[in-house]
Structure formats: C-alpha cells, structure tokens
Design an enzyme around this catalytic site. Structure first.
Site, PDB file in Angstrom:
ATOM      1  N   CYS A 338     -11.277   8.879 -38.741  1.00  0.00           N
ATOM      2  CA  CYS A 338     -12.447   9.660 -38.354  1.00  0.00           C
ATOM      3  C   CYS A 338     -13.182   8.987 -37.187  1.00  0.00           C
ATOM      4  O   CYS A 338     -12.644   8.900 -36.092  1.00  0.00           O
ATOM      5  CB  CYS A 338     -13.346   9.893 -39.560  1.00  0.00           C
ATOM      6  SG  CYS A 338     -14.470  11.302 -39.344  1.00  0.00           S
ATOM      7  N   HIS A 439      -9.720  12.091 -44.065  1.00  0.00           N
ATOM      8  CA  HIS A 439     -10.187  11.159 -45.091  1.00  0.00           C
ATOM      9  C   HIS A 439      -9.303  11.319 -46.329  1.00  0.00           C
ATOM     10  O   HIS A 439      -8.932  12.432 -46.707  1.00  0.00           O
ATOM     11  CB  HIS A 439     -11.639  11.448 -45.469  1.00  0.00           C
ATOM     12  CG  HIS A 439     -12.614  11.102 -44.405  1.00  0.00           C
ATOM     13  ND1 HIS A 439     -12.910   9.802 -44.060  1.00  0.00           N
ATOM     14  CD2 HIS A 439     -13.370  11.897 -43.592  1.00  0.00           C
ATOM     15  CE1 HIS A 439     -13.815   9.797 -43.092  1.00  0.00           C
ATOM     16  NE2 HIS A 439     -14.102  11.056 -42.790  1.00  0.00           N
TER      17      HIS A 439
END
Length: 498
Positions: A338, A439
């Site tokens: 991310c 994630h």
C-alpha cells in the site's frame, strides 16, 4: 436492549495496553464454545490498524479479530466509530465504516460527540437486529476514569450504563503498580458506576499464581470486588494492537534461517499485514526505526502508511532512503504494501492535499519501481479475490484500503490478474522488488511460502514444503489457545450473572 438478550459483558482496563482487546477476544471464543453467540463491540477505537468488511466498511482490526473469535464475519457495526491518527493532532473520523471528516484533537468532543454517540447507538441497533439472541461483549478504551473526559465519554462507562453491562476490570501486572492502578480506578468511579464492576482480572502474571494469593486477598478486602482470575503472560500469542507497543517487543527467537527487516516509520498503519511472518518459525522480523542501520537482511518490507509523503520525507532526512536504494541495487529483495508500494515508485503527487500536508505537493519516490502515484478521488475500500501470477499462480484474497491511483510503466510485470493491484520487477542476483495494494497478501499461505522460498534460494537454503495453510488457520489456533488459558485461569460465573 431487548429483554430476550443476555446481559452484555464489558472489558474495561486500568490503562491503555492492559490487554482489553485480547481478553475480549478470549471471552468471545469461550462463549462460542458454550453455545452462545457473542457479539464483539467497541463503540470508539483509535487505531491505524484497520480491516475492510464485506460491504466495504472500515473498522479496527482488533474488532475483526474478536469477530473471528466469535465465529462471525467482521462488520463495521462492531466498531461504529474509528479514529485514525494522522500525526499532527488530527484524526480521520470513520462513522459506520465510512470517512466523514477530519477532527482536531482540541475540538473533537465539541464537534463530534453527538454524531459519535448516534453512530454508536446505530451500530448497536444493527447488531441486535441481526442477532437478537446474541450477547454483546464490549471493549472499553484506555482508562474508564479519565476525569477530564468523563463528561464526554463515548465508549466506557457511558456505554456500560446504557446497556447495564457486567464489567470486568483488567490490570496489567507486568508494567508494575497494579495495586495503585486498581484501587485508583475503583476510587474514581461515580456511585452509579461502581456496581457495574463485577470482578478484577490480573493480566500478564509471570510465575506461579500462588505467589499472588496475598495480593488477591488484599484487593478483595480493600476494594470489595472479587479477583476473578490471574492470567499468565501470553503476550507473544498475538502482535500488539498499537504501533507504539511494537517498540516494547523484544526478539524471542534465536538463530533463524532468514531475517526480514520491517521499516517502522512514524505513520505506520496496517502492521497486522506482518502477522503471518511473525508466525513463521524459520525467520525473524527486525523492526527498524528511522536513524537505525538497515544492515543486511534477507528482505526489507515497507508496510502501509497513514501519511505516505511524511514517511517518505522521514526516510530521506535520516538516510534510510539511500540505504534502501543501495540495498536493492546490491541484490536485496524489497516488498512494499500500500503506502509502502507508493514510496517505492518514481513520484507521488498530492494535488488535493489528501495526505494532510501543509501544501499540495509532488515528491520523488525511492525509484525502485517505475510507478507514478496521484492521491485524488475517494478512498478505495473493498475486499478482493483474484488470481496471483507471481511468484506462482495461486488464488489470492485480501482487501484494498487506500487513496490514490498508481500508474506503471508499460512492460512492468503485474503481480496478479488485476493489473492495477500490484507489480514486480527482477533485481540483481535473483532478487525482486514487489509492490501491492493488497492488504493481507501474506495471509495467503501458498504465496507467502513461494516468496520466502525465493529468499531462501538467494541464501542457498533448501526450500520449505509447498503445503502451507493460510494464516487464518494459525490465527484460529491462537484464539483457541487464548480461550484455553482464559477458561483455566478465570472464574466467569460472577460475570455471567443475569
């Protein structure tokens, strides 16, 4: 609260870090074993360790873990108010899973108390409508007797009174001062609140429980509240909820095959992505703060960041960025998740000021992947199921939680069947630089094992067996171990009284 529902339970703590989250998870798993449907709930949480539910709602990861302990899929009704600190005395405010604004610390209770209480009551109503026979298992926040905040309390004793919950007070003996913590907390309760406390739980006790017998007798004689249990030291079962607690963690493993360095940058978020590696016996994680030497690990991971541009600036100012570039150029493998992936790119642009910086700006990235990121639009929140392409073809699941759109150079290899979710590039000596928005990537056992085996190959080590389970199986085993200890060491009967 409906008459058909069992009386709610609430876990309070004498301080932050007392162990409320894990004790709440333990209660949820114990009740599930007894045939009850536990409903975990924390009215307001402050954390950058987040989860995205099936409907695209954002919630604290600790409430997701409690939902798994209760045998439920997490939903944002279990954590209707989430505050995500941005490091400048401001927090992003999440109500009902969606971002609703930015709050300054000095104005939070003035501006956000009434909307927050409304969101909490809505979350409670949604849970009780979906599971009318379920038992709410509530978690408090910090200390319940912060005198300057009691009038605007959203998630401790106001909620306990509202629901007439039976409360368990948890105190951490590991940090010292446990008698003062307990007596001080109980003495600051208002008369209407004191009857809610049904018992005391001593947490993280080292040694034989008999050594605390005198302390138990003293507490019961001087407070009138029974000590329902003494939980042993189980801190290594789960990583901490708060990123600040990572600083207190000490390596527990000796020699291992691999060492992976994780950059603990100031705005670290979603460090639960590293839980699957914490569980790998063949490696150890070494958390590195800005200013500490990178060394020569087998791989470096840049986790998520709540303030990507500020964390990138921190890396540049302390020399860590130059160390990481040199490491990759010498054949070191790097994984960015991310915000960590965004930092690996060539440039990051924030034309709308979404990153919370003082001015709209563009910044050069680390230049390890040919990526251009622009922070704009709305936050991307969704669970994902896709097909992984590298380092092996395997199904992948996880979630997206980010601002920004990232554009790769033509020819950069996609990590999965979604060409916008992540990329990889080969490096010297068999190394790789990998970036992903997914994630939970490391929760996928086959992918994790294939990536680790590439690192082992670089070291000249034999590969590990290619039949790993997803991390969810290991997490469930840990929850069972936690519940086993809770049932062994805690007398629940007074807490479960109607």
């Amino acid at each position: 609260m409906t008459g058909a529902s069992p009386r709610p339970l609430m876990v309070l703590g004498t301080s932050s870090g007392a162990g409320k989250s894990l004790m709440t998870a333990a209660l949820c798993r114990v009740l599930q074993r007894r045939g009850e449907q536990a409903l975990p709930f924390k009215g307001q949480n402050m954390s950058n360790n987040a989860w995205v539910d099936a409907d695209g709602g954002e919630m604290a990861y600790s409430q997701a873990m409690q939902a798994w302990a209760a045998g439920l899929e997490p939903c944002c009704s279990m954590n209707p108010v989430l505050l995500k600190p941005r490091g400048d005395s401001t927090s992003e405010v999440i109500h009902g899973g969606q971002s609703v604004g930015i709050a300054r610390a000095e104005h939070y209770y003035r501006d956000w108390f009434r909307p927050g209480w409304k969101a909490i009551r809505t979350g409670l109503m949604q849970l009780q409508q979906q599971w009318p026979q379920g038992r709410l298992v509530l978690e408090g926040a910090g200390s319940p007797v912060e005198v300057n905040l009691q009038r605007r309390d959203l998630t401790n004793l106001r909620l306990a009174q509202y629901l007439r919950a039976n409360c368990l007070l948890v105190a951490d003996i590991e940090r010292g001062g446990v008698f003062a913590q307990i007596v001080g907390t109980l003495s600051l309760l208002r008369p209407v609140e004191s009857p809610l406390i049904k018992g005391i739980l001593i947490n993280r006790f080292r040694g034989r429980r008999e050594l605390f017998d005198e302390g138990r007798r003293w507490l019961e004689a001087n407070t009138g509240v029974p000590v329902l249990g003494v939980m042993p030291w189980l801190n290594e079962l789960f990583p901490p909820e708060d990123s600040l607690d990572l600083l207190e963690r000490k390596p527990t493993r000796g020699a291992t095959d691999l060492e992976i360095a994780v950059l603990r940058l100031p705005s670290l978020s979603n460090f639960s992505d590293l839980d699957p590696l914490e569980a790998e016996a063949s490696l150890r994680l070494r958390w590195i703060q800005p200013g500490e030497p990178l060394g020569e690990p087998d791989a470096v991971i840049l986790p998520g960041s709540k303030q990507t541009l500020r964390d990138l600036e921190a890396m540049n100012s302390c020399g860590l960025a130059d160390q990481l570039r040199a490491y990759a150029q010498a054949g070191g493998s790097v994984l960015g998740i991310c915000g960590g992936m965004q930092m690996l790119g060539r440039s990051l642009s924030d034309p709308e000021g979404l990153e919370g910086t003082d001015q709209r700006c563009s910044q050069n990235g680390l230049g390890l992947l040919p990526l251009e990121t622009t922070f704009s639009g709305t936050k991307r929140l969704s669970q994902r199921s896709i097909d992984g392409l590298w380092p092996m073809e395997t199904p992948l699941s996880g979630f997206e939680l980010h601002y920004g759109t990232t554009i790769p150079d033509a020819g950069l290899q996609p990590l999965s069947s979604d060409p916008g979710l992540g990329w990889w590039a080969p490096g010297p000596k068999g190394s790789s630089v990998v970036g992903t928005y997914l994630h939970g990537l490391l929760d996928n056992g086959p992918w994790r094992r294939a990536w680790l085996n590439r690192l082992r190959e670089q070291r000249g080590l034999q590969p590990l067996a290619n039949d790993p389970k997803n991390h969810s199986a290991h997490r469930d085993l840990l929850l069972d171990r936690l519940a086993d200890a809770f049932e062994q060491h805690v007398n629940l009967a007074p807490l479960l009284q109607p």
